[in-house]
Every structure is written in structure tokens, then in C-alpha cells.
Design a protein around this motif. Structure first.
Motif, PDB file in Angstrom:
ATOM      1  N   CYS A  48       0.897  -1.259   0.079  1.00  0.00           N
ATOM      2  CA  CYS A  48       0.011   0.132  -0.128  1.00  0.00           C
ATOM      3  C   CYS A  48       0.744   1.381   0.020  1.00  0.00           C
ATOM      4  CB  CYS A  48      -0.881  -0.006   1.159  1.00  0.00           C
ATOM      5  SG  CYS A  48      -2.244  -1.143   1.005  1.00  0.00           S
ATOM      6  N   SER A  51       1.908   1.406  -3.495  1.00  0.00           N
ATOM      7  CA  SER A  51       1.074   1.977  -4.474  1.00  0.00           C
ATOM      8  C   SER A  51       0.568   3.324  -4.370  1.00  0.00           C
ATOM      9  CB  SER A  51      -0.001   0.771  -4.612  1.00  0.00           C
ATOM     10  OG  SER A  51      -0.737   0.642  -3.525  1.00  0.00           O
ATOM     11  N   THR A  52       0.344   3.788  -3.215  1.00  0.00           N
ATOM     12  CA  THR A  52      -0.269   4.966  -2.794  1.00  0.00           C
ATOM     13  C   THR A  52       0.953   6.081  -2.848  1.00  0.00           C
ATOM     14  OG1 THR A  52      -0.363   4.795  -0.358  1.00  0.00           O
ATOM     15  CG2 THR A  52      -2.267   3.927  -1.612  1.00  0.00           C
ATOM     16  N   HIS A  54       1.748   7.175  -0.115  1.00  0.00           N
ATOM     17  CA  HIS A  54       1.419   7.852   1.259  1.00  0.00           C
ATOM     18  C   HIS A  54       1.836   7.042   2.516  1.00  0.00           C
ATOM     19  CE1 HIS A  54      -0.358  11.307  -0.902  1.00  0.00           C
ATOM     20  NE2 HIS A  54      -0.979  10.324  -1.666  1.00  0.00           N
ATOM     21  N   SER A  58      -3.246   8.572   5.760  1.00  0.00           N
ATOM     22  CA  SER A  58      -3.777   8.862   4.438  1.00  0.00           C
ATOM     23  C   SER A  58      -4.799   7.998   4.264  1.00  0.00           C
ATOM     24  CB  SER A  58      -2.855   9.294   3.372  1.00  0.00           C
ATOM     25  OG  SER A  58      -2.420   7.761   3.010  1.00  0.00           O
ATOM     26  N   ASP A  59      -6.026   8.782   3.534  1.00  0.00           N
ATOM     27  CA  ASP A  59      -7.110   7.991   3.316  1.00  0.00           C
ATOM     28  C   ASP A  59      -6.811   7.143   2.246  1.00  0.00           C
ATOM     29  OD1 ASP A  59      -8.736   9.541   5.040  1.00  0.00           O
ATOM     30  OD2 ASP A  59      -9.206  10.802   3.527  1.00  0.00           O
ATOM     31  N   ALA A  60      -5.977   7.282   1.203  1.00  0.00           N
ATOM     32  CA  ALA A  60      -5.624   6.231   0.034  1.00  0.00           C
ATOM     33  C   ALA A  60      -5.012   5.246   0.846  1.00  0.00           C
ATOM     34  CB  ALA A  60      -4.628   6.965  -0.775  1.00  0.00           C
ATOM     35  N   PHE A  61      -4.224   5.338   1.857  1.00  0.00           N
ATOM     36  CA  PHE A  61      -3.585   4.187   2.332  1.00  0.00           C
ATOM     37  C   PHE A  61      -4.419   3.262   3.100  1.00  0.00           C
ATOM     38  CE2 PHE A  61      -1.226   1.601   5.829  1.00  0.00           C
ATOM     39  CZ  PHE A  61      -0.115   1.314   5.159  1.00  0.00           C
ATOM     40  N   ARG A  62      -5.383   3.881   3.756  1.00  0.00           N
ATOM     41  CA  ARG A  62      -6.410   3.219   4.640  1.00  0.00           C
ATOM     42  C   ARG A  62      -7.400   2.478   3.547  1.00  0.00           C
ATOM     43  NH1 ARG A  62      -9.922   7.065   6.091  1.00  0.00           N
ATOM     44  NH2 ARG A  62     -11.377   6.574   4.466  1.00  0.00           N
ATOM     45  N   ASP A  63      -7.906   2.996   2.579  1.00  0.00           N
ATOM     46  CA  ASP A  63      -8.467   2.397   1.513  1.00  0.00           C
ATOM     47  C   ASP A  63      -7.724   1.137   1.026  1.00  0.00           C
ATOM     48  OD1 ASP A  63     -10.568   4.227   1.714  1.00  0.00           O
ATOM     49  OD2 ASP A  63     -10.118   5.507   0.308  1.00  0.00           O
ATOM     50  N   CYS A  64      -6.449   1.316   0.770  1.00  0.00           N
ATOM     51  CA  CYS A  64      -5.733   0.323   0.059  1.00  0.00           C
ATOM     52  C   CYS A  64      -5.490  -1.051   1.222  1.00  0.00           C
ATOM     53  CB  CYS A  64      -4.260   0.700  -0.171  1.00  0.00           C
ATOM     54  SG  CYS A  64      -3.155  -0.436  -0.883  1.00  0.00           S
TER      55      CYS A  64
END
Length: 73
Positions: A48, A51-52, A54, A58-64
């Protein structure tokens, strides 16, 4: 004199009891991730992060991580 000594001892105790030491409070720390049937944490975290681009906050990391079965408390 005895009263002053007791007062300073109590004062010192109260001042140091409020101290908190944060060890390794960096972005690399495990932020209470868990999950059932999730990918192993270290592998999912590294994927994660790559790919992100971050960190864990971060929100992107949490979503990943959520896509890999991990949730944060």
C-alpha cells in the motif's frame, strides 16, 4: 522545613506523573491495524505504501489496506 520538603516531594511526584514518553511515534509505527482473513500486515503495508505513495495516516493508504482486509481501530 519538614513541611517544605514534603510539599516539594509531592510537587515533584505530581509533575513527573503527567509525563508521557512516545517511543517511535513515526509514520512507520503500527497504528492498530487488524483484520480477519487479511493479508499479513508487513506485506500489505509495504504494497500500500508503494502503490499510494502515502503513509498510514492518509485516506488512500487506509482504502488500500481495507481492500487487503485490514481495518484500523
Amino acid at each position: 522545613m519538614k513541611r517544605l520538603l514534603i510539599l516539594s516531594a509531592v510537587s515533584a511526584t505530581l509533575m513527573t506523573s503527567a509525563c508521557v514518553t512516545v517511543i517511535d511515534a513515526s509514520d512507520d509505527a503500527d497504528l492498530a491495524w487488524h483484520g480477519e482473513n487479511a493479508q499479513p500486515f508487513d506485506a500489505a503495508r509495504d504494497a500500500c505504501r508503494a502503490s499510494t505513495g502515502h503513509g498510514q495516516r492518509s485516506d488512500a493508504f487506509r482504502d488500500c489496506m481495507a481492500a487487503r482486509g485490514g481495518t484500523r481501530s
